[in-house]
Design a protein around this motif. Sequence first.
Motif, PDB file in Angstrom:
ATOM      1  N   VAL A   1       1.262  22.950 -10.716  1.00  0.00           N
ATOM      2  CA  VAL A   1       0.355  22.567  -9.984  1.00  0.00           C
ATOM      3  C   VAL A   1       0.795  22.556  -8.525  1.00  0.00           C
ATOM      4  N   THR A   2       0.161  23.281  -7.680  1.00  0.00           N
ATOM      5  CA  THR A   2       0.612  22.981  -6.364  1.00  0.00           C
ATOM      6  C   THR A   2      -0.026  22.110  -5.318  1.00  0.00           C
ATOM      7  N   THR A   3       0.956  21.596  -4.493  1.00  0.00           N
ATOM      8  CA  THR A   3       0.322  20.421  -3.395  1.00  0.00           C
ATOM      9  C   THR A   3      -0.253  21.058  -2.558  1.00  0.00           C
ATOM     10  N   ASP A   4      -1.399  20.562  -1.915  1.00  0.00           N
ATOM     11  CA  ASP A   4      -2.184  21.251  -0.630  1.00  0.00           C
ATOM     12  C   ASP A   4      -1.497  20.538   0.475  1.00  0.00           C
ATOM     13  N   LEU A   5      -1.192  19.463   0.430  1.00  0.00           N
ATOM     14  CA  LEU A   5      -0.758  18.471   1.612  1.00  0.00           C
ATOM     15  C   LEU A   5       0.369  17.693   1.378  1.00  0.00           C
ATOM     16  N   ILE A   6       1.351  17.946   2.056  1.00  0.00           N
ATOM     17  CA  ILE A   6       2.615  17.112   2.164  1.00  0.00           C
ATOM     18  C   ILE A   6       2.995  16.526   3.807  1.00  0.00           C
ATOM     19  N   PRO A   7       2.738  15.304   3.905  1.00  0.00           N
ATOM     20  CA  PRO A   7       3.007  14.999   5.519  1.00  0.00           C
ATOM     21  C   PRO A   7       4.512  15.479   5.801  1.00  0.00           C
ATOM     22  N   LYS A   8       4.704  15.471   7.282  1.00  0.00           N
ATOM     23  CA  LYS A   8       5.905  15.751   7.531  1.00  0.00           C
ATOM     24  C   LYS A   8       6.773  14.536   7.394  1.00  0.00           C
ATOM     25  N   GLU A   9       6.407  13.209   7.462  1.00  0.00           N
ATOM     26  CA  GLU A   9       7.355  12.149   6.993  1.00  0.00           C
ATOM     27  C   GLU A   9       6.805  11.516   5.842  1.00  0.00           C
ATOM     28  N   ALA A  10       7.675  11.204   5.080  1.00  0.00           N
ATOM     29  CA  ALA A  10       7.262  10.742   3.877  1.00  0.00           C
ATOM     30  C   ALA A  10       6.724   9.202   3.541  1.00  0.00           C
ATOM     31  N   ASN A  11       5.760   8.887   4.404  1.00  0.00           N
ATOM     32  CA  ASN A  11       5.246   7.445   4.134  1.00  0.00           C
ATOM     33  C   ASN A  11       3.820   7.488   4.288  1.00  0.00           C
TER      34      ASN A  11
ATOM     35  N   GLN B   1      21.240   5.211   7.562  1.00  0.00           N
ATOM     36  CA  GLN B   1      19.958   5.315   7.010  1.00  0.00           C
ATOM     37  C   GLN B   1      19.704   7.106   7.016  1.00  0.00           C
ATOM     38  N   ALA B   2      19.121   7.485   5.913  1.00  0.00           N
ATOM     39  CA  ALA B   2      18.761   9.068   5.759  1.00  0.00           C
ATOM     40  C   ALA B   2      17.432   9.162   6.130  1.00  0.00           C
ATOM     41  N   GLU B   3      16.911  10.457   5.895  1.00  0.00           N
ATOM     42  CA  GLU B   3      15.720  10.970   6.407  1.00  0.00           C
ATOM     43  C   GLU B   3      14.651  10.934   5.126  1.00  0.00           C
ATOM     44  N   ALA B   4      14.654  10.041   4.362  1.00  0.00           N
ATOM     45  CA  ALA B   4      13.728   9.731   3.326  1.00  0.00           C
ATOM     46  C   ALA B   4      13.650  11.054   2.088  1.00  0.00           C
ATOM     47  N   SER B   5      14.731  11.734   1.923  1.00  0.00           N
ATOM     48  CA  SER B   5      14.851  12.457   0.680  1.00  0.00           C
ATOM     49  C   SER B   5      16.199  12.475   0.346  1.00  0.00           C
ATOM     50  N   LEU B   6      16.477  12.692  -1.035  1.00  0.00           N
ATOM     51  CA  LEU B   6      17.719  12.722  -1.555  1.00  0.00           C
ATOM     52  C   LEU B   6      18.619  13.421  -1.250  1.00  0.00           C
ATOM     53  N   ASP B   7      18.363  14.847  -0.744  1.00  0.00           N
ATOM     54  CA  ASP B   7      19.228  15.693  -0.008  1.00  0.00           C
ATOM     55  C   ASP B   7      19.979  15.033   1.140  1.00  0.00           C
ATOM     56  N   SER B   8      18.995  14.414   2.110  1.00  0.00           N
ATOM     57  CA  SER B   8      19.576  13.909   3.161  1.00  0.00           C
ATOM     58  C   SER B   8      20.179  12.633   3.048  1.00  0.00           C
ATOM     59  N   LEU B   9      19.993  11.729   2.151  1.00  0.00           N
ATOM     60  CA  LEU B   9      20.876  10.793   1.598  1.00  0.00           C
ATOM     61  C   LEU B   9      22.294  10.937   1.102  1.00  0.00           C
ATOM     62  N   VAL B  10      22.300  11.978   0.582  1.00  0.00           N
ATOM     63  CA  VAL B  10      23.670  12.575  -0.006  1.00  0.00           C
ATOM     64  C   VAL B  10      24.578  12.993   1.300  1.00  0.00           C
ATOM     65  N   ASN B  11      23.884  13.846   2.135  1.00  0.00           N
ATOM     66  CA  ASN B  11      24.474  14.116   3.232  1.00  0.00           C
ATOM     67  C   ASN B  11      24.975  12.931   4.034  1.00  0.00           C
ATOM     68  N   VAL B  12      24.150  12.172   4.426  1.00  0.00           N
ATOM     69  CA  VAL B  12      24.594  10.782   5.264  1.00  0.00           C
ATOM     70  C   VAL B  12      25.747  10.078   4.435  1.00  0.00           C
ATOM     71  N   VAL B  13      25.750  10.193   3.056  1.00  0.00           N
ATOM     72  CA  VAL B  13      26.771   9.528   2.268  1.00  0.00           C
ATOM     73  C   VAL B  13      28.137  10.284   2.501  1.00  0.00           C
ATOM     74  N   GLU B  14      28.143  11.521   2.628  1.00  0.00           N
ATOM     75  CA  GLU B  14      29.190  12.636   2.706  1.00  0.00           C
ATOM     76  C   GLU B  14      29.785  12.511   4.191  1.00  0.00           C
ATOM     77  N   GLN B  15      28.739  12.316   4.880  1.00  0.00           N
ATOM     78  CA  GLN B  15      29.200  12.382   6.373  1.00  0.00           C
ATOM     79  C   GLN B  15      29.960  11.000   6.827  1.00  0.00           C
ATOM     80  N   HIS B  16      29.412  10.082   6.117  1.00  0.00           N
ATOM     81  CA  HIS B  16      30.194   8.714   6.579  1.00  0.00           C
ATOM     82  C   HIS B  16      31.164   8.191   5.706  1.00  0.00           C
ATOM     83  N   PHE B  17      31.121   8.625   4.468  1.00  0.00           N
ATOM     84  CA  PHE B  17      32.404   8.073   3.285  1.00  0.00           C
ATOM     85  C   PHE B  17      33.090   9.187   2.981  1.00  0.00           C
ATOM     86  N   GLY B  18      32.611  10.622   2.856  1.00  0.00           N
ATOM     87  CA  GLY B  18      33.415  11.668   2.367  1.00  0.00           C
ATOM     88  C   GLY B  18      34.690  11.901   3.233  1.00  0.00           C
ATOM     89  N   LYS B  19      35.543  12.792   2.337  1.00  0.00           N
ATOM     90  CA  LYS B  19      36.799  13.389   2.748  1.00  0.00           C
ATOM     91  C   LYS B  19      36.554  13.843   4.174  1.00  0.00           C
TER      92      LYS B  19
END
Length: 509
Positions: free
Chosen positions: A356-366, A488-506
Amino acid sequence: MSRGAVRLVGAGPGNPGLLTIRAKELLGRCQVLVFDSLVHPAVLAMVSPDCELIHVGKKSGGLAVHQDSIQKILVEKSKDGKEVVRLKGGDPYIFGRGGEEALFLKENGITFEVVPGVTAASGAAAYSGTPLTQRKSNSTMVFVTGHEDPDKEASMVDWNQLPKENSVLCIYMGVANLEPIVSKLIGAGFDPTTPVVCVEWATLGRQRVCRSRLNTVVEDAEEFWLNSPAVMMVGENAKMGEEISWFEDKSLQGLRFVVTRSRGQASELSEMLEKRGAEVLGLPLISISKNVDEETMADVFAEIASYDWIVFSSPNGVRYFFEAFFETFDDIRSLGFLRIAAVGEATAKEIRKYYVTTDLIPKEANAESLAKGLVETGSLDSSKVLLVTGNLGKDLLRSKLEEARAIVDRFEVYKTEPTDLSDDPAAKEFRSRGADAIIFTSSSGVRSFVDQAKDLVIESKANRPKTVSIGPITSSTMSKLGMPTDFQAEASLDSLVNVVEQHFGKGSK
Ligand code: SAH
């Protein structure tokens, strides 16, 4: 009298991904689990909630349960008709006393099965870049225990007869006896410059590798603070990791994160972090379960085709809604011609699983953006909207939609409750070892964490784990409850993992 069976199951070297399919299957259905200390909390989480857990390994500071008592437990529980899994680190038949347990079961007429596991040497070899054989140069490997004192007269290991060339020697349980082992090997004629690699906590995010040579390994291991469990591998191949190691290069290898998850739900985030080499402790802070009021459901489904919009505010809402939907209808077309809105990408992704496709997803997830997006379609006046939520769903969305003159029905399909962590294995690990960061992915996770914080908090202020929030809503709950948000990330798992890599990663520091 009905009789159960005992399964002697290898848990592998620790990384839950290295369990066999058979092991996972048996864990999922056993009624009693008898396990040692090195078993990963994520593996313990695979058993059903009503399975009896019996820890027979060494408890911190205490003693392990005696072997005789373990064997008695196995026999008694299976005589009670229970399906018993005896879970052992690595392989049950390699330095695991699995043979003794099998003999005892046989003597007592108990049916049993043995499930092999990836043994520590094999795990350490793969995850440190140390092939145990090599066609042109290396055709023997030896697994040897270093636990026996090499000086004791009755030693069953003949250190003089071990192959000195074209082989890899894998020494288990050797950390405490490193010095006598090395001097025995050199005394037996091993070339003192033979490469050595010691792999601590092999295959896990906390894996550490100490590369050395036979004549320097005692000093090097001391400086490295090498600790148990570790496998030491001796032989020319022990230096191959300099060329072909791969696990150590991962961006989050060696870091430990706490993630909050809901009981019984696999965490996508954990998988994403583990893939990058991190060690993840999943705290089941909340439990989410289906919670549908039968009468409301009957009303909603009787009118389902009359709604103009269905609005989903979380992936769980989608899951439980469709579960209920397909219990009533057997055709997706019973939904009618309505439009569908989702609060964010993760929710839309869940909807996509039902084709099923979604007709509306807002820009920010809130909720605010979702309401705004819906109002902007200009379609709300006198329209019927079905709001699918959990028990904690806020009324903000509803009131905004009603302001735009929509007729809103709220359909609660699940409930979120805090869980008790006093006996949780991941929580125990966190209490004793701390973490580099705690990652929050929902406000309810934050609330439950704060409720149990007294029990969980790590004493030393200097080692306060950093906190990472998935997005602004979670961060604002954190700040309301007096918890700092470091990143703080931007309300998605991808952005969360990016933030973690950026601040803690090698390479981040
Ligand atoms: N049956 C197990 C071995 C149990 S003896 C197996 O087949 O692997 C315990 C020893 O195994 C430890 O002292 C250590 O030498 C080794 N070991 C177990 N898990 C390990 C790990 N993750 N990393 C390194 N060594 C490990």
